[in-house]
Scaffold this active site. Structure first.
Site: not given
Ligand SMILES: NC(=O)c1ccc[n+]([C@@H]2O[C@H](COP(=O)([O-])OP(=O)(O)OC[C@H]3O[C@@H](n4cnc5c(N)ncnc54)[C@H](O)[C@@H]3O)[C@@H](O)[C@H]2O)c1
Length: 258
Positions: A136, A149
């Site tokens: 990501s 995250y």
């Protein structure tokens, strides 16, 4: 591997979103695809839609990864490309609960370690193998509002870099996909802050698949479906304090809007 034609491919978390788009694109390109997802119905539906083989199960646990790789080897003969794509987004900061931190480590990081542990011996013996990790932009930069995250995506990028640095001369290709917002189930569940940051530039999962096909052809380590992330990453490295001040400004904007 510069093309997926004829390749034996595994995609984890391919029952929806980016993984489903990858599975379909690989199949359309002549790849033989094993479609994994923890949601068995979703894996079956995507496999049926692209002529792949469904292999439902947990792609993060030691047993789950072993079972998936075992089935894939039977179906494909050998695995040429493994896409460690399954991921979860648990929000919160330092106060996020232990189970959220733990699940994030298991799915976003240890799934990649466990897959590599089982894939590398055969790949090193034959002198070729290809691992693509869905990381990501949060792994290159950060994701405000989501400490578990951000931290685990940084770790996933660190592991992919370590593998590439260690094994490139032995025929192993490792690449990391680092998108910003992608319109998937995961984004639907995002917090208001995340939506504020990501919505304007969000892309379709098929656009990520396009970038991955181009990335496979180029062999470059970072696959950036949002090309502007390269400049942000360079800015962070060149002047961390300036970059952090910019991120904090964005945090204050989010707080003002909520
Ligand atoms: N959507 C975004 O904005 C975005 C941006 C950057 C990176 N990513 C990353 O892309 C990857 C795919 O996410 P997505 O956006 O397609 O989300 P998604 O929720 O649509 O798809 C994720 C899939 O993974 C499956 N999954 C979850 N845990 C699993 C496990 N342990 N084993 C097997 N399958 C499992 C889910 O059932 C789901 O079908 C993730 O790693 C995510 O972190 C997403």
């Amino acid at each position: 591997m510069e093309s997926v034609t004829g390749a034996g491919i595994v995609v984890t978390g391919a029952g929806s979103g980016i993984g489903a788009a990858l599975a379909r694109r690989f199949a359309a390109g002549g790849g033989r695809v094993v479609v994994n997802d923890i949601d068995a119905g979703a894996a079956a539906a995507v496999a049926a839609s692209c002529g792949g083989t469904a292999a439902p199960g947990d792609a993060a646990t030691e047993d789950g990864v072993a079972a998936l790789i075992g089935v894939a080897r039977e179906v494909l003969g050998g695995i040429d490309l493994y896409c460690a794509n399954a991921g979860i987004a648990r929000g919160g900061g330092e106060q996020a609960a232990e189970p959220d931190w733990d699940a994030s480590w298991q799915v976003n990081v240890m799934a990649h370690v466990r897959a590599a542990r089982l894939l590398l011996p055969a790949w090193l013996e034959r002198g070729s193998g290809h691992l693509i990790c869905t990381v990501s932009a949060a792994g290159l930069l950060t994701m405000l509002g989501s400490a578990p995250y951000s931290v685990t995506k940084h770790a996933a990028l660190g592991f992919a870099e370590w593998l590439a640095a260690t094994y490139a001369h032995r025929g192993i290709t490792v690449q990391a996909i680092c998108p910003q917002g992608v319109r998937t189930q995961m984004m639907t569940g995002a917090s208001a802050a995340e939506k504020l940051i990501l919505s304007d530039t969000a892309i379709a999962p098929e656009a990520v698949a396009d970038a991955v096909m181009a990335g496979i052809a180029s062999g470059r380590f970072l696959i950036l479906p949002h090309p502007e992330v390269a400049g942000m990453y360079a800015g962070r490295a060149a002047d961390p304090d300036r970059w952090l001040a910019g991120m904090n400004k964005l945090q204050r904007r989010i707080e003002a809007a909520s």
